[in-house]
Design a protein around this motif. Sequence first.
Motif, PDB file in Angstrom:
ATOM      1  N   GLY A 204     -39.261 -22.273   3.809  1.00 38.56           N
ATOM      2  CA  GLY A 204     -39.939 -21.062   3.356  1.00 38.56           C
ATOM      3  C   GLY A 204     -40.924 -20.575   4.396  1.00 38.56           C
ATOM      4  O   GLY A 204     -40.893 -20.992   5.559  1.00 38.56           O
TER       5      GLY A 204
ATOM      6  N   ARG B 195     -33.460 -21.579 -10.131  1.00 39.26           N
ATOM      7  CA  ARG B 195     -34.173 -20.871  -9.074  1.00 39.26           C
ATOM      8  C   ARG B 195     -35.676 -21.077  -9.253  1.00 39.26           C
ATOM      9  O   ARG B 195     -36.149 -21.252 -10.378  1.00 39.26           O
TER      10      ARG B 195
ATOM     11  N   GLU C 275     -40.715 -25.414  -8.717  1.00 33.56           N
ATOM     12  CA  GLU C 275     -39.571 -25.817  -7.909  1.00 33.56           C
ATOM     13  C   GLU C 275     -38.604 -26.536  -8.839  1.00 33.56           C
ATOM     14  O   GLU C 275     -38.939 -27.579  -9.411  1.00 33.56           O
TER      15      GLU C 275
ATOM     16  N   THR D 144     -36.930 -20.215   0.372  1.00 33.36           N
ATOM     17  CA  THR D 144     -35.738 -19.736   1.059  1.00 33.36           C
ATOM     18  C   THR D 144     -36.129 -19.021   2.340  1.00 33.36           C
ATOM     19  O   THR D 144     -37.100 -18.264   2.365  1.00 33.36           O
TER      20      THR D 144
ATOM     21  N   GLU E 113     -29.214 -28.478  -2.935  1.00 40.27           N
ATOM     22  CA  GLU E 113     -28.849 -27.485  -3.950  1.00 40.27           C
ATOM     23  C   GLU E 113     -29.715 -27.708  -5.192  1.00 40.27           C
ATOM     24  O   GLU E 113     -29.739 -28.799  -5.761  1.00 40.27           O
ATOM     25  N   TYR E 114     -30.421 -26.652  -5.581  1.00 41.95           N
ATOM     26  CA  TYR E 114     -31.274 -26.737  -6.775  1.00 41.95           C
ATOM     27  C   TYR E 114     -30.480 -26.380  -8.028  1.00 41.95           C
ATOM     28  O   TYR E 114     -29.490 -25.640  -7.980  1.00 41.95           O
TER      29      TYR E 114
ATOM     30  N   ALA F  56     -28.412 -26.927   6.214  1.00 44.86           N
ATOM     31  CA  ALA F  56     -28.505 -26.470   4.833  1.00 44.86           C
ATOM     32  C   ALA F  56     -29.431 -27.379   4.042  1.00 44.86           C
ATOM     33  O   ALA F  56     -29.499 -28.592   4.291  1.00 44.86           O
TER      34      ALA F  56
ATOM     35  N   GLY G 110     -37.080 -23.045   8.392  1.00 45.21           N
ATOM     36  CA  GLY G 110     -35.960 -23.511   7.579  1.00 45.21           C
ATOM     37  C   GLY G 110     -35.858 -25.023   7.544  1.00 45.21           C
ATOM     38  O   GLY G 110     -36.593 -25.756   8.218  1.00 45.21           O
ATOM     39  N   TRP G 111     -34.903 -25.513   6.749  1.00 48.01           N
ATOM     40  CA  TRP G 111     -34.663 -26.961   6.632  1.00 48.01           C
ATOM     41  C   TRP G 111     -34.288 -27.529   7.997  1.00 48.01           C
ATOM     42  O   TRP G 111     -33.456 -26.982   8.726  1.00 48.01           O
TER      43      TRP G 111
ATOM     44  N   GLY H 275     -37.043 -16.962  -4.492  1.00 50.50           N
ATOM     45  CA  GLY H 275     -37.002 -16.915  -3.042  1.00 50.50           C
ATOM     46  C   GLY H 275     -38.141 -17.615  -2.339  1.00 50.50           C
ATOM     47  O   GLY H 275     -38.246 -17.560  -1.116  1.00 50.50           O
TER      48      GLY H 275
ATOM     49  N   SER I 277     -34.033 -16.763   5.335  1.00 49.49           N
ATOM     50  CA  SER I 277     -32.767 -16.251   5.846  1.00 49.49           C
ATOM     51  C   SER I 277     -32.667 -16.570   7.332  1.00 49.49           C
ATOM     52  O   SER I 277     -33.671 -16.726   8.028  1.00 49.49           O
TER      53      SER I 277
END
Length: 430
Positions: free
Chosen positions: A325, A367, A180, A375, A363-364, A360, A247-248, A372, A377
């Motif tokens: 995730g 990657r 991470e 992450t 921000e990393y 949201a 998600g977050w 992914g 969607s």
Amino acid sequence: MGRGWRNTVRALCAGAVVWTLAWTPAPDALAAPRGTGYAFAPGAESVAGSPDIDGAKSIVAGRTYRSSLPAHGRLYFHLTLDATSNVYVPVTAVPPRGATVAATDGIRVSIQDADGNPCFYSSASFGAGLSPRPVTAVGQRDTGKSLCDAASVYFLVVERLDAKNSTPDRWDLELAPATEPALAATASDAPSVPPGSWNSATPEPPGEEPQERRGGDGFSTATSLGQGVWRTRLAPGDTLFYKVPVGWGRQVNAGAELDATPTGHGYVGGALTLSLLNPARGPVTDVALGYTGTRRATSLAPVPPVEYANRYAIPSAENAVRFAGDYYLVVHLSERMADSFGTGPFGVTLRVRVDGAAHAGPEYRGRPEPAGLFTVSARDERSGTTGSGDPTTRALAYGGLGTGTALLLGLVGWRLLARRTRTGPQKPTV
């Protein structure tokens, strides 16, 4: 010219039939029971653990590895880590079915520096079910929270727990190292303390009609679920894997119910185990229920919404919901069920609920590896049904489509050939 045309059609028909037969599963394959073994990630690399650091083989983030663990002794694997990334190395131990295990049997995993100083310990055991099943422990390095945050060589160490009470078989291992990245400069003001309060009440489980959804046999084949009620069937000793996109800001909860059975009697402690793991396969929380033949239900203890700052919480369940995730639900039915209630299969209902306001994430700087991993969607989180992770199911689906197409081509070809033979060759038009 006519003979060549007929030969072409015959070849097309024959090819369609052969293709159809190749894609049609044998009756035995369709009837074969599932859940009889752990599904390792396709293409996983074989790597032998070393009994000492001198012979340790390298493993790198983003790849998956297979190994095996003896009943006694330690295994070492070589890691080269930078100074900024958090590192997670989940190790899943898979004992053979039918093996004798005790409640405290399992594995311990740690990351150590080159001098043998430990950065982190984690362990996993079989618990009250006394049933061999895949168990996962994670070696972890958190930068800024560990003595092991320098860029250097480290070692993953894997060993058995309480092996004297187990049958002395080697256990298969799956290793899936991940990284991470550090936060970007714009996210440097991210909270460094866990949220002060969150809704810790057990949520009302969904009450809609259940839908059939068979789980996968490993992390790589986990079946995707969203909020809802899901049904499956397990035989004693089966372990099924599901994944829930979270998600977050979202909060996941799940419960399980084991159907009643009209046969058998007695009591099985830890008959059904339900476990929740995070996207890095780190254990979040689990629960087990005892069984006397009547319908029983249980649910996971509530965990907070997914937030980056949860990593600063003290309770391990809160600390583990630290990134977005796919969160994994793992369901296991104890082998001991067969002694008291027969070979089943037994009906199991899963109730999955996902609450909370999505937002949201941080921000990393780079990657993660694999890409992914942290992450989700919006589409995946809304549906939670990105398709079965089971490659056999996908193959049968594609095969069914291809078989129908091939049969149609074959029938059309034979019809054209019969018509042309019946009417004779046509004279060319001038």
